[in-house]
Design a protein around this motif. Sequence first.
Motif, PDB file in Angstrom:
ATOM      1  N   ARG A  77       1.092  -1.070   0.167  1.00  0.00           N
ATOM      2  CA  ARG A  77      -0.126  -0.335  -0.088  1.00  0.00           C
ATOM      3  C   ARG A  77       0.943   0.716  -0.038  1.00  0.00           C
ATOM      4  O   ARG A  77       0.624   2.598  -0.340  1.00  0.00           O
ATOM      5  CB  ARG A  77      -1.419  -0.136   1.730  1.00  0.00           C
ATOM      6  CG  ARG A  77      -2.167   1.002   1.183  1.00  0.00           C
ATOM      7  CD  ARG A  77      -2.698   1.128  -0.562  1.00  0.00           C
ATOM      8  NE  ARG A  77      -3.257   2.415  -0.076  1.00  0.00           N
ATOM      9  CZ  ARG A  77      -4.724   2.562  -0.223  1.00  0.00           C
ATOM     10  NH1 ARG A  77      -5.563   1.759  -0.259  1.00  0.00           N
ATOM     11  NH2 ARG A  77      -5.243   3.712  -1.143  1.00  0.00           N
ATOM     12  N   GLY A  78       1.946   1.213   0.762  1.00  0.00           N
ATOM     13  CA  GLY A  78       3.016   2.436   0.830  1.00  0.00           C
ATOM     14  C   GLY A  78       3.145   2.625  -0.851  1.00  0.00           C
ATOM     15  O   GLY A  78       3.359   3.257  -0.643  1.00  0.00           O
ATOM     16  N   VAL A  79       3.498   2.257  -1.297  1.00  0.00           N
ATOM     17  CA  VAL A  79       4.492   1.186  -2.369  1.00  0.00           C
ATOM     18  C   VAL A  79       3.311   2.156  -3.729  1.00  0.00           C
ATOM     19  O   VAL A  79       3.347   2.810  -4.502  1.00  0.00           O
ATOM     20  CB  VAL A  79       4.877   0.605  -3.368  1.00  0.00           C
ATOM     21  CG1 VAL A  79       5.100   0.358  -4.433  1.00  0.00           C
ATOM     22  CG2 VAL A  79       6.119  -0.255  -2.341  1.00  0.00           C
ATOM     23  N   ARG A  80       1.694   1.169  -3.400  1.00  0.00           N
ATOM     24  CA  ARG A  80       1.201   2.214  -4.591  1.00  0.00           C
ATOM     25  C   ARG A  80       0.253   3.043  -4.186  1.00  0.00           C
ATOM     26  O   ARG A  80       0.809   4.344  -5.143  1.00  0.00           O
ATOM     27  CB  ARG A  80      -0.421   1.981  -4.156  1.00  0.00           C
ATOM     28  CG  ARG A  80      -1.394   1.480  -4.820  1.00  0.00           C
ATOM     29  CD  ARG A  80      -3.317   1.030  -4.258  1.00  0.00           C
ATOM     30  NE  ARG A  80      -2.961  -0.064  -4.098  1.00  0.00           N
ATOM     31  CZ  ARG A  80      -4.079  -0.081  -3.859  1.00  0.00           C
ATOM     32  NH1 ARG A  80      -5.599   0.561  -3.311  1.00  0.00           N
ATOM     33  NH2 ARG A  80      -4.523  -1.698  -3.565  1.00  0.00           N
ATOM     34  N   ASP A  81       0.585   4.210  -2.886  1.00  0.00           N
ATOM     35  CA  ASP A  81       0.471   5.298  -2.541  1.00  0.00           C
ATOM     36  C   ASP A  81       1.965   6.361  -3.547  1.00  0.00           C
ATOM     37  O   ASP A  81       1.023   7.334  -3.638  1.00  0.00           O
ATOM     38  CB  ASP A  81      -0.013   5.579  -0.936  1.00  0.00           C
ATOM     39  CG  ASP A  81      -1.695   5.557  -1.011  1.00  0.00           C
ATOM     40  OD1 ASP A  81      -1.897   4.259  -2.021  1.00  0.00           O
ATOM     41  OD2 ASP A  81      -2.274   4.959   0.181  1.00  0.00           O
ATOM     42  N   SER A  82       2.884   5.441  -2.717  1.00  0.00           N
ATOM     43  CA  SER A  82       3.260   6.935  -3.448  1.00  0.00           C
ATOM     44  C   SER A  82       3.900   6.455  -5.174  1.00  0.00           C
ATOM     45  O   SER A  82       4.137   8.186  -5.692  1.00  0.00           O
ATOM     46  CB  SER A  82       4.592   5.913  -2.724  1.00  0.00           C
ATOM     47  OG  SER A  82       5.286   6.080  -1.511  1.00  0.00           O
ATOM     48  N   ALA A  83       3.672   6.042  -5.981  1.00  0.00           N
ATOM     49  CA  ALA A  83       3.686   5.350  -7.325  1.00  0.00           C
ATOM     50  C   ALA A  83       2.522   6.586  -7.548  1.00  0.00           C
ATOM     51  O   ALA A  83       2.723   7.126  -8.798  1.00  0.00           O
ATOM     52  CB  ALA A  83       3.412   4.235  -7.563  1.00  0.00           C
ATOM     53  N   SER A  84       1.627   6.670  -7.156  1.00  0.00           N
ATOM     54  CA  SER A  84       0.255   7.650  -7.196  1.00  0.00           C
ATOM     55  C   SER A  84       0.496   9.388  -7.512  1.00  0.00           C
ATOM     56  O   SER A  84       0.120   9.886  -8.143  1.00  0.00           O
ATOM     57  CB  SER A  84      -1.053   7.185  -6.376  1.00  0.00           C
ATOM     58  OG  SER A  84      -1.339   5.844  -6.914  1.00  0.00           O
ATOM     59  N   ALA A  99       0.470  -3.687  -7.237  1.00  0.00           N
ATOM     60  CA  ALA A  99       0.218  -5.073  -7.072  1.00  0.00           C
ATOM     61  C   ALA A  99       1.560  -5.801  -6.630  1.00  0.00           C
ATOM     62  O   ALA A  99       2.050  -6.659  -6.709  1.00  0.00           O
ATOM     63  CB  ALA A  99      -0.690  -5.235  -7.995  1.00  0.00           C
ATOM     64  N   ARG A 100       2.391  -5.237  -8.008  1.00  0.00           N
ATOM     65  CA  ARG A 100       3.769  -5.791  -8.243  1.00  0.00           C
ATOM     66  C   ARG A 100       4.784  -5.951  -7.945  1.00  0.00           C
ATOM     67  O   ARG A 100       5.273  -6.826  -7.022  1.00  0.00           O
ATOM     68  CB  ARG A 100       4.469  -4.970  -9.447  1.00  0.00           C
ATOM     69  CG  ARG A 100       5.868  -5.072  -9.796  1.00  0.00           C
ATOM     70  CD  ARG A 100       6.000  -5.938 -10.783  1.00  0.00           C
ATOM     71  NE  ARG A 100       6.896  -6.507 -10.867  1.00  0.00           N
ATOM     72  CZ  ARG A 100       7.983  -7.778 -11.472  1.00  0.00           C
ATOM     73  NH1 ARG A 100       7.258  -8.424 -11.762  1.00  0.00           N
ATOM     74  NH2 ARG A 100       8.902  -7.882 -11.649  1.00  0.00           N
ATOM     75  N   ALA A 101       4.067  -4.793  -5.787  1.00  0.00           N
ATOM     76  CA  ALA A 101       5.226  -5.098  -5.197  1.00  0.00           C
ATOM     77  C   ALA A 101       4.982  -6.359  -4.279  1.00  0.00           C
ATOM     78  O   ALA A 101       5.912  -6.594  -3.658  1.00  0.00           O
ATOM     79  CB  ALA A 101       5.130  -3.304  -4.452  1.00  0.00           C
ATOM     80  N   ALA A 313      14.792  -3.726  -4.833  1.00  0.00           N
ATOM     81  CA  ALA A 313      14.101  -4.331  -4.414  1.00  0.00           C
ATOM     82  C   ALA A 313      13.348  -4.952  -5.904  1.00  0.00           C
ATOM     83  O   ALA A 313      14.295  -6.805  -5.983  1.00  0.00           O
ATOM     84  CB  ALA A 313      12.633  -4.712  -4.023  1.00  0.00           C
ATOM     85  N   GLU A 314      13.041  -4.156  -6.653  1.00  0.00           N
ATOM     86  CA  GLU A 314      12.922  -4.907  -8.514  1.00  0.00           C
ATOM     87  C   GLU A 314      13.772  -5.338  -9.337  1.00  0.00           C
ATOM     88  O   GLU A 314      14.595  -6.483  -9.721  1.00  0.00           O
ATOM     89  CB  GLU A 314      12.476  -3.976  -9.345  1.00  0.00           C
ATOM     90  CG  GLU A 314      11.058  -3.583  -9.087  1.00  0.00           C
ATOM     91  CD  GLU A 314       9.702  -4.729 -10.046  1.00  0.00           C
ATOM     92  OE1 GLU A 314      10.883  -5.622 -10.397  1.00  0.00           O
ATOM     93  OE2 GLU A 314       8.727  -4.806  -9.371  1.00  0.00           O
TER      94      GLU A 314
END
Length: 335
Positions: A77-84, A99-101, A313-314
């Motif tokens: 969720r942190g990655v999702r919101d940060s990307a948005s 979702a990828r994270a 991580a990716e």
Amino acid sequence: MKLGVLVAALVGLGVAAYLVFYVGIGAVLGAATHVGWGGFGLFCLLGLLLFVLLGPAWYILIPARYAPRMTTFIWGRGVRDSASEVLPFSHVGGIVIGARAVALNEISAPLATASAIVDVTTEMAAQLAYVLVGIAILVTRVPRSPSSEWLANTAIIATLIGALGTIGFLLAQKRGFAYAEKITARLVPRAAAQAGALQAAMEAIHASPLRIFVSVVIHLFAWFAGAAATFVAVRLMGVHVAFSSIVSIEALLCAIRSAAIFIPNALGVQEAAYAMLMPFFGLAAPVGLALSLLKRARDIAIGIPILLVWQAAEGGRALRKAPMRQPQIKDHSPP
């Protein structure tokens, strides 16, 4: 980056800059800097704590037999919101990246994708209830005027449209993916296995309506928690306002941002919405613009480190998957 996305981002940035200079950059920056570094740090901490609420709303959707870790979904969720909020993507792009994270942490890609889709749906349902609360506060606490009536009526119509969209999105999840799987099997047989796995994951999530209901409740609590963080920020600016007024402002802002879902970072939309909504509750427009700048600064301060860790991580996963090239040994033996 697509040309349309770039144009939308530039237009939004221009609108935001215009509003700041039109209202008065001195007043806006004065309100923002009144918070101080300590207050800004507290605001960032409250932002991080929101992920601790939003992560469980996603996590609860996963059937117990998969035995996931809650921290995986807090991180996702942190990655999702940060990307948005940081990257020049729309909100949809942030969902895909989130979702990828999650899929990087022992969660299958179909399950990560299906759960992200359902999580967005439960968040939309909670947002509808939140916006209705905001409209009720607007109608009961704001003096009646043509502009306030227009705002309330527009918000009600938008909420009804949003409710129909949420119901349609929910029905599409339960039936649409099954049809898509059949079509994929006929047209692209190689992709049929992936479509079938996504459909199976979706069915496993929807098999428990209780989990979906709990996710909606957690999301609703998180919406009010976000309003509480905004209330703290406004008080740190030295502005006294009722918490109910902040709830109404934030709820109506959510509705406006949802309508502009494809504009990257809601640039210009958020600033214009705050400048319009604040006077209804006796607050000056510079307070709203300062609050918007403060939120964007918080999103950058939180988002960039999160995205850097995600990229690391990716990269690590890509290196682990890369095939090792065997050195060629020359034969020096005599003929």
